[in-house]
Scaffold this active site. Structure first.
Site, mmCIF file in Angstrom:
data_model
loop_
_atom_site.group_PDB
_atom_site.id
_atom_site.type_symbol
_atom_site.label_atom_id
_atom_site.label_comp_id
_atom_site.label_asym_id
_atom_site.label_seq_id
_atom_site.Cartn_x
_atom_site.Cartn_y
_atom_site.Cartn_z
ATOM 1 N N CYS A 115 3.150 4.826 0.867
ATOM 2 C CA CYS A 115 2.751 5.828 -0.339
ATOM 3 C C CYS A 115 1.500 6.285 -0.225
ATOM 4 O O CYS A 115 1.205 7.140 -0.990
ATOM 5 C CB CYS A 115 3.090 4.861 -1.339
ATOM 6 S SG CYS A 115 4.614 4.281 -1.612
ATOM 7 N N GLY A 403 3.914 -0.052 0.082
ATOM 8 C CA GLY A 403 5.197 -0.943 0.373
ATOM 9 C C GLY A 403 4.711 -1.623 1.450
ATOM 10 O O GLY A 403 3.843 -1.237 2.492
#
Length: 417
Positions: A115, A403
């Protein structure tokens, strides 16, 4: 220029106790941003980019970079693409750049830190400029979530047997959100109220035209799912904001991850989205010589790691780390873009750090706008700098969870006051 360079050397030898005065100084070797634009953010699988391939999205945005900046493409030495789901991202970028009008002397690469990939691409180009490897480059973040594949394959048995954290890297993101909600007692109500505010801010910004100076229209085609017929469209605005969203409407939505908990829903989690953003970076001296408008100064970025099962709280670690490196506090920051992967992590980070809600995600965040994974890190910079210009504020802080258990943060100084 000689005087400015001398002052910079003196300041490095005798650092000020005031970090704010240090980061706002202007020196010839500063890395600056001269263009910051993005595509609209479109709903994955059913929005304006659902049938648009990554190569065309990147190609279209690079053409807009040349059009809006009027820069000589020969001056661009490297282009870095932040992307998560495309294994051939570098090849795609290389072809798209050549087709967009960049010469074959402009190199291409891609980075993937989930991300934060768009911010990582920005950091990569900025670091090359700072070290003198290049004088001018472009950072892009782009993701077509409409083309995303399924869950990753399990790790090798020996890896899984040796580390619980390695096992936890396989947890779905929704499960990690529920972990944060349970571990830190982030209630469903607080998450829904946060999400409602995100939607309402995005609605207000969209109605007021605040996004207009950051978005460039993209012409593409969409296919009728029944007939396969293609029709041309021009995507001009974000599709995520749902006008009229309230806490009462959000609290009625069923949990999205019932196997793991009952607090995260489709209404208080980030939207699945297609989109891209781009930043043109160079040394301040280069920008002045080329008569490029200087929008902002890149100050720095940092990353940290944490337990994968609560990856969402990454910004609560990355932000203090970055601010500490520059002798700053949150009071020195004017505008904050914190990625709303889930309301659970956003509420936690806001409360843990004591963030002034009035400074954070003024135009809404990923819950209302969407989260195209590779694009978000660059998109936050584009949106944040635009908001700094609107408010005539200086210091922008961006951050996101990542993540597998990481957090990243970036720091910028707006120079359009």
């Amino acid at each position: 220029m000689a005087a400015e360079r001398l002052n910079a050397i003196v300041n490095q030898l005798s650092p000020s106790k005031n970090g704010l005065s240090t980061i706002t100084q202007k020196n010839p070797d500063d890395v600056v941003i001269t263009l910051a634009i993005r595509t609209p953010l479109a709903k994955a699988f059913k929005g304006g980019f659902k049938d648009t391939q990554l190569d065309y999205l990147v190609y279209s945005l690079l053409k807009k970079v040349l059009e809006k900046s009027n820069i000589d493409p020969q001056m661009v030495e490297d282009i870095c693409l932040g992307n998560v789901n495309e294994p051939k991202a570098t090849l795609i970028l290389r072809a798209a750049a050549l087709a967009a009008g960049f010469p074959n002397t402009a190199a291409a690469s891609s980075v993937n830190r989930f991300c934060s990939s768009g911010l990582k691409a920005t950091q990569d180009i900025a670091n090359q400029i700072s070290l003198g490897s290049i004088d001018c480059g472009i950072a892009i973040g782009a993701e077509t979530m409409s083309a995303a594949t399924g869950a990753p394959q399990p790790f090798h048995e020996e890896i899984l047997n040796r580390s619980q954290d390695a096992v936890d890297c396989m947890q779905p993101m929704g499960q990690t959100s529920e972990n944060v909600g349970k571990d830190f007692d982030i209630s469903r109500e607080s998450q829904d109220r946060f999400a409602a505010e995100s939607y309402q801010r995005a609605e207000r910004a969209q109605k007021a035209g605040w996004f207009d100076d950051e978005i460039v229209p993209i012409a593409t085609v969409v296919k009728d799912p029944k007939t396969g017929e293609e029709r041309p469209v021009t995507v001009t605005k974000d599709e995520g904001p749902r006008w009229g969203t309230t806490y009462d409407s959000l609290r009625k939505i069923r949990p999205a991850f019932p196997d793991h908990g009952d607090r995260s829903t489709g209404g208080n989690s980030s939207q699945v989205t297609d989109g891209a953003a781009a930043l043109l970076l160079m040394k301040r001296s280069t920008a002045l010589a080329m008569r490029q408008p200087i929008l902002a100064k890149y100050v720095g970025a940092t990353v940290t790691g944490l337990a994968p099962r609560i990856m969402g709280i990454g910004p609560s670690l990355a932000i203090p780390k970055l601010l500490g490196k520059h002798r700053l506090g949150l009071a020195d920051v004017d505008v904050i873009e914190l990625n709303e992967a889930f309301a659970s992590m956003a509420v936690y980070c806001t409360e843990k750090l004591g963030i002034d809600a009035a400074k954070m995600n003024v135009r809404g965040g990923a819950i209302a706008l969407g989260h195209p994974l590779g694009a978000t890190g660059a998109r936050q910079v584009v949106t944040g700098l635009s908001e700094c210009r609107r408010q005539k504020k200086r210091v922008l802080l961006t951050s996101m969870c990542i993540g597998s258990g990481q957090g990243m943060a970036g720091l910028f100084v707006n120079e359009v006051l």
